[in-house]
Design a protein around this motif. Structure first.
Motif, short mmCIF file in Angstrom:
data_model
loop_
_atom_site.label_atom_id
_atom_site.label_comp_id
_atom_site.label_asym_id
_atom_site.label_seq_id
_atom_site.Cartn_x
_atom_site.Cartn_y
_atom_site.Cartn_z
N THR A 149 0.85 -1.19 0.00
CA THR A 149 0.00 0.00 0.00
C THR A 149 0.88 1.24 0.00
O THR A 149 1.77 1.37 0.84
N VAL A 150 0.63 2.13 -0.97
CA VAL A 150 1.42 3.34 -1.13
C VAL A 150 0.54 4.55 -0.94
O VAL A 150 -0.55 4.64 -1.52
N LEU A 151 0.99 5.50 -0.13
CA LEU A 151 0.32 6.78 0.03
C LEU A 151 1.02 7.80 -0.84
O LEU A 151 2.23 8.02 -0.70
N ILE A 152 0.27 8.43 -1.75
CA ILE A 152 0.83 9.39 -2.69
C ILE A 152 0.19 10.75 -2.43
O ILE A 152 -1.04 10.91 -2.55
N HIS A 153 1.01 11.73 -2.06
CA HIS A 153 0.48 13.05 -1.78
C HIS A 153 0.27 13.85 -3.06
O HIS A 153 1.02 13.69 -4.03
N ALA A 154 -0.75 14.72 -3.05
CA ALA A 154 -1.11 15.53 -4.21
C ALA A 154 -1.33 14.64 -5.43
O ALA A 154 -0.75 14.83 -6.50
N ALA A 155 -2.20 13.65 -5.26
CA ALA A 155 -2.37 12.61 -6.26
C ALA A 155 -3.03 13.09 -7.55
O ALA A 155 -3.01 12.38 -8.56
N ALA A 156 -3.61 14.28 -7.55
CA ALA A 156 -4.22 14.81 -8.77
C ALA A 156 -3.27 15.70 -9.55
O ALA A 156 -3.60 16.13 -10.66
N GLY A 157 -2.09 15.98 -9.00
CA GLY A 157 -1.13 16.83 -9.67
C GLY A 157 -0.36 16.11 -10.75
O GLY A 157 -0.61 14.93 -11.04
N GLY A 158 0.59 16.81 -11.36
CA GLY A 158 1.35 16.23 -12.46
C GLY A 158 2.10 14.97 -12.07
O GLY A 158 1.96 13.92 -12.70
N VAL A 159 2.91 15.05 -11.02
CA VAL A 159 3.67 13.88 -10.56
C VAL A 159 2.76 12.85 -9.93
O VAL A 159 2.83 11.65 -10.21
N GLY A 160 1.86 13.31 -9.05
CA GLY A 160 1.00 12.39 -8.32
C GLY A 160 0.11 11.55 -9.21
O GLY A 160 -0.08 10.36 -8.97
N SER A 161 -0.45 12.16 -10.26
CA SER A 161 -1.35 11.42 -11.13
C SER A 161 -0.63 10.32 -11.89
O SER A 161 -1.18 9.23 -12.11
#
Length: 315
Positions: A149-161
């Motif tokens: 399980t990975v938590l990705i911050h700002a998941a809607a941004g360029g890197v996060g998406s």
């Protein structure tokens, strides 16, 4: 050629559109006719002087590291590309001067890969920096494995998406922080959205009671402490935004140009594993407006600058 440049550090107001010297094509570079160039937060941080301690600026500086375009002249030592090849690149050198916000850029071969055939010029321009960042963090720094399980911050941004999509491709579960307005977008990428802000620890624990195996931080600051508190035993934490991550037992990562990694990303895009969401485009002469929009920090996916070529014949 026409392009964007700045002759001193500052805000978007220092950006000027006008005539610039045509780039020279060295032995290991190719001249690329630019079709699109993506805006990244690091671009305006460079323009503001925040990276002056690590990157010399040779003024006037043409900003931009991302590009999609067409090869019009290979350097004398180049065998990888020919005239007419469609390419993408994360064109970063060890100094600031010869960027991608112009009609042409001389790009080192080590920064380039062939453009995914199924992406538009705008989508392709948004892939290199964000895609390489996500790829190098997930595959190399965090070494994410199937079932984690990975938590990705700002998941809607360029890197996060991009990171959400790659994490799912690796067989991991992706939990992504995002504003409520972007929750459906994160779900469309295969992620499980959670609203950031106060109460984040409880919300993530509700989804992963034992903690998460890995955290991909794109924000820094107080988010680092929150992230560390969400890790399972032996969990890993990597930040691309804040070197203080080492104080929490984590690792700082800065994306590097890598032709093999970029080629692999292009292949994943052609396979439909990775897509690039372009939220807005601006013509080259309005690059300052594109920067202002990016600096607002609420972008879904990518903001891209395009070069208008009335004559569609390449060269």
């Amino acid at each position: 050629m026409k392009g964007i440049s700045y002759s001193r550090y500052g805000g978007p107001e220092v950006l000027e559109y006008g005539d610039l010297r045509d780039p020279k094509v060295g032995p290991d570079t190719v001249l690329v006719k630019v079709r699109a160039a993506a805006v990244n937060p690091v671009d305006w941080k460079c323009r503001a002087g925040h990276l002056d301690a690590v990157l010399d600026a040779v003024f006037p500086v043409i900003p931009g590291w991302d590009v999609s375009g067409v090869v019009v002249r290979p350097g004398a030592a180049v065998t990888e590309f020919s005239v007419g090849d469609e390419v993408i690149g994360y064109v970063r050198e060890d100094f600031l001067s010869r960027g991608t916000f112009a009609e042409y850029v001389a790009a080192p071969v080590r920064t380039l890969a062939r453009k995914p055939r199924n992406l538009t010029w705008e989508e392709a321009a948004g892939l290199p920096l964000t895609g390489l960042t996500a790829y190098q963090v997930l595959y190399e720094a965090l070494r994410v494995r199937r079932g984690e399980t990975v938590l990705i911050h700002a998941a809607a941004g360029g890197v996060g998406s991009i990171a959400v999509q790659l994490a799912r491709h690796l067989g991991a579960r992706a939990i992504g922080t995002a504003s409520e307005a972007n929750h459906d977008f994160v779900r469309s990428l295969g992620g499980e959205p959670v609203t950031y802000g106060e109460g984040l620890v409880e919300r993530v624990r509700g989804l992963a009671p034992e903690g998460v195996d890995a955290v991909f931080d794109t924000v820094g600051g107080d988010t680092l402490k929150t992230s560390a508190n969400l890790l399972a035993p032996e969990g890993r934490l990597v930040s691309i935004a804040d070197g203080d991550v080492v104080d929490y037992g984590g690792r700082y990562s800065f994306v590097r140009p890598d032709a093999e990694d970029l080629t692999r990303l292009a292949e994943l895009a052609e396979q439909g594993v990775v897509s690039v969401h372009v939220s807005e485009t601006f013509p080259l002469e309005r690059a300052a407006d594109a920067y202002r929009r990016n600096e607002e920090g609420r972008t879904r996916g990518k903001i891209v600058v395009t070069v208008d070529w009335p004559d569609e014949t390449e060269g």
